[in-house]
Design an enzyme around this catalytic site. Structure first.
Site, mmCIF file in Angstrom:
data_model
loop_
_atom_site.group_PDB
_atom_site.id
_atom_site.type_symbol
_atom_site.label_atom_id
_atom_site.label_comp_id
_atom_site.label_asym_id
_atom_site.label_seq_id
_atom_site.Cartn_x
_atom_site.Cartn_y
_atom_site.Cartn_z
ATOM 1 N N ASP A 190 10.008 15.423 4.182
ATOM 2 C CA ASP A 190 10.719 15.276 5.320
ATOM 3 C C ASP A 190 10.706 13.676 6.367
ATOM 4 O O ASP A 190 9.980 13.557 5.927
ATOM 5 C CB ASP A 190 10.752 17.022 5.772
ATOM 6 C CG ASP A 190 11.696 16.852 6.701
ATOM 7 O OD1 ASP A 190 12.571 16.059 7.701
ATOM 8 O OD2 ASP A 190 12.605 18.583 6.235
ATOM 9 N N GLY A 216 8.699 11.037 4.849
ATOM 10 C CA GLY A 216 9.664 9.934 4.338
ATOM 11 C C GLY A 216 11.080 10.337 4.544
ATOM 12 O O GLY A 216 11.691 11.231 4.970
ATOM 13 N N PHE A 218 14.600 10.821 2.707
ATOM 14 C CA PHE A 218 15.182 10.658 1.600
ATOM 15 C C PHE A 218 16.289 9.593 1.266
ATOM 16 O O PHE A 218 17.109 9.209 -0.121
ATOM 17 C CB PHE A 218 16.026 12.036 1.029
ATOM 18 C CG PHE A 218 16.131 12.952 1.968
ATOM 19 C CD1 PHE A 218 17.972 12.361 2.538
ATOM 20 C CD2 PHE A 218 16.321 13.763 2.595
ATOM 21 C CE1 PHE A 218 18.659 13.049 3.016
ATOM 22 C CE2 PHE A 218 16.959 15.087 3.329
ATOM 23 C CZ PHE A 218 18.574 14.378 3.868
ATOM 24 N N HIS A 236 24.698 20.160 1.282
ATOM 25 C CA HIS A 236 25.419 20.351 2.962
ATOM 26 C C HIS A 236 26.123 19.486 3.391
ATOM 27 O O HIS A 236 27.145 19.719 4.632
ATOM 28 C CB HIS A 236 25.722 21.995 2.590
ATOM 29 C CG HIS A 236 24.963 22.518 4.229
ATOM 30 N ND1 HIS A 236 24.816 23.842 4.371
ATOM 31 C CD2 HIS A 236 23.995 22.191 4.117
ATOM 32 C CE1 HIS A 236 24.803 23.300 6.045
ATOM 33 N NE2 HIS A 236 23.898 22.912 5.833
HETATM 34 C C1 LIG Z 1 19.498 21.768 7.103
HETATM 35 S S1 LIG Z 1 17.863 21.735 7.460
HETATM 36 C C2 LIG Z 1 18.138 22.428 5.862
HETATM 37 C C3 LIG Z 1 15.376 23.014 5.970
HETATM 38 C C4 LIG Z 1 15.343 23.858 4.444
HETATM 39 N N1 LIG Z 1 15.635 22.844 3.592
HETATM 40 C C5 LIG Z 1 16.107 25.314 4.577
HETATM 41 O O1 LIG Z 1 17.138 25.439 4.110
HETATM 42 O O2 LIG Z 1 15.714 25.682 5.645
HETATM 43 C C6 LIG Z 1 17.630 19.250 6.811
HETATM 44 C C7 LIG Z 1 16.569 19.294 6.437
HETATM 45 O O3 LIG Z 1 16.980 18.018 6.045
HETATM 46 C C8 LIG Z 1 15.873 16.936 7.146
HETATM 47 N N2 LIG Z 1 16.732 15.606 6.264
HETATM 48 C C9 LIG Z 1 17.387 14.759 7.387
HETATM 49 N N3 LIG Z 1 17.100 14.132 7.254
HETATM 50 C C10 LIG Z 1 16.251 12.780 6.419
HETATM 51 C C11 LIG Z 1 16.300 12.246 5.572
HETATM 52 N N4 LIG Z 1 17.210 11.154 5.424
HETATM 53 N N5 LIG Z 1 14.622 12.544 5.024
HETATM 54 C C12 LIG Z 1 14.378 13.582 5.030
HETATM 55 N N6 LIG Z 1 14.874 14.182 5.390
HETATM 56 C C13 LIG Z 1 15.825 14.650 6.258
HETATM 57 C C14 LIG Z 1 15.635 17.319 7.968
HETATM 58 O O4 LIG Z 1 14.544 17.088 9.104
HETATM 59 C C15 LIG Z 1 15.537 18.948 7.854
HETATM 60 O O5 LIG Z 1 14.482 19.483 7.750
#
Ligand SMILES: C[S@@+](CC[C@H](N)C(=O)[O-])C[C@H]1O[C@@H](n2cnc3c(N)ncnc32)[C@H](O)[C@@H]1O
Length: 326
Positions: A190, A216, A218, A236
């Site tokens: 994350d 990192g 993504f 989503h």
């Molecule tokens: C909607 S949350 C979902 C969290 C978890 N997977 C769940 O379903 O309970 C989106 C996650 O993606 C991470 N995130 C958003 N943009 C990101 C990026 N560019 N690189 C890595 N992680 C990212 C956020 O920090 C967050 O923890």
């Protein structure tokens, strides 16, 4: 009428979570209306109606004028318990409740109605405030805990040795899986500010030796490799091109035979039954630029980036997983 006035009941529950009604009763209950109102700092005028409305909504019990939690609210809405899922309701209350007031504007303009309404990146804006970061990642645990248990139970983990959750937030899903399957190791990936939050969460469950955090971005960095990668409520969040890019990066990071598990409130194929999934997609209109999707949508994107097989399996409530095999 029930639907039209649904926000009355919704806001009553959200305020109860905000005011820590359930935590207070778990610690000090049963209490009468005066005692409970005083502890919560409520004006007497609305307190009794508020508590009795929660009784009528089956969120509280009342015996001989004294209020207590129901077994369900005690288990899931007492913040002191590891089973607490109210974080997602805290965020609904603090953010979404107000933003959804602008749904009509979002529908007319197609523009987000959240913090990013005035421009800026959703996660950058949210994570600039440590309190909002903690609240949002805690909310994700509330949203995904039950799905994590279902993924732990339903996926063929005995065929795999490692798992990394991409966009893991606190790490509730890898923690649920690693708790159920001692042979697995891996962790979460994350954005860097999430690292201390992940570490303290997995330590709480005695999993710090098996679950490590990889910081990192993504979009900018390659994804870490593991036998199984998970993306929960990740696709989503983004537009179609970004969804495809993330699927491609997951494919590239997996070994041959490896699996990608995408779980969300996957919309039913006919787009007419999973109301929560469809409303979640509207929520993504409010939040940013993303949208939710059906199983066949996701399987098609998976096939496009090279996954040789895929299937959809129901998890729990509105959630399903789409599994792609490389
Ligand atoms: C909607 S949350 C979902 C969290 C978890 N997977 C769940 O379903 O309970 C989106 C996650 O993606 C991470 N995130 C958003 N943009 C990101 C990026 N560019 N690189 C890595 N992680 C990212 C956020 O920090 C967050 O923890």
């Amino acid at each position: 009428m029930q639907l039209g006035f649904g926000f009355w009941a919704s806001k009553t529950l959200l305020s109860a979570v905000e005011l820590k009604v359930f935590g207070t009763l778990s610690e000090a209950g049963p209490l009468n209306a005066d005692e409970l109102g005083e502890r919560l700092g409520l004006h007497p005028r609305g307190a009794r109606d508020f508590f009795d409305a929660l009784v009528a909504l089956r969120m509280l019990d009342r015996t001989g004028g004294r209020y207590s939690n129901t077994p369900e609210t005690d288990l899931f809405l007492d913040p002191a318990k590891p089973t607490y899922v109210g974080g997602v309701l805290e965020v609904s209350n603090a953010r979404l409740y107000t933003f959804w007031g602008s749904l009509t504007e979002g529908l007319r303009t197609g523009q987000p109605q959240s913090e990013v309404k005035t421009g800026g990146d959703f996660f950058e804006t949210l994570y600039a405030d440590p309190e909002k970061l903690a609240q949002f990642t805690g909310a994700m645990t509330g949203l995904s805990r039950a799905a994590g248990d279902a993924i732990a139970a339903k996926f063929r983990w005995r065929d795999y040795g490692s798992v990394i959750d991409i966009g893991c937030a606190q790490g509730a899903v890898p923690a649920a899986i690693a708790t159920a399957h001692n042979h697995l190791s891996g962790g979460g990936f994350d954005l860097p500010p999430v690292e201390p939050i992940f570490n303290s969460y997995v330590t709480q469950f005695g999993l710090a030796d098996r679950l490590r955090f990889t910081p990192g971005n993504f979009f900018d960095d390659p994804l870490p490799s593991a036998d199984v990668l998970i993306m929960g409520h990740i696709l989503h969040d983004w537009e179609l091109d970004q969804k495809r890019l993330l699927l491609q990066k997951a494919y590239d990071a997996l070994p041959t035979g490896g699996a990608l598990i995408v779980y969300e409130a996957i919309i039913d194929d006919d787009r007419r039954h999973n109301a929560f999934g469809l409303l979640m997609s509207l929520n993504m209109l409010i939040e940013g630029l993303g949208f939710d999707f059906t199983g066949p949508d996701c399987r098609g994107w998976m096939a496009d980036v090279g996954f040789s097989e895929s299937y959809v399996e129901h998890l729990v409530g509105p959630d399903s997983m789409v599994v792609g095999i490389k």
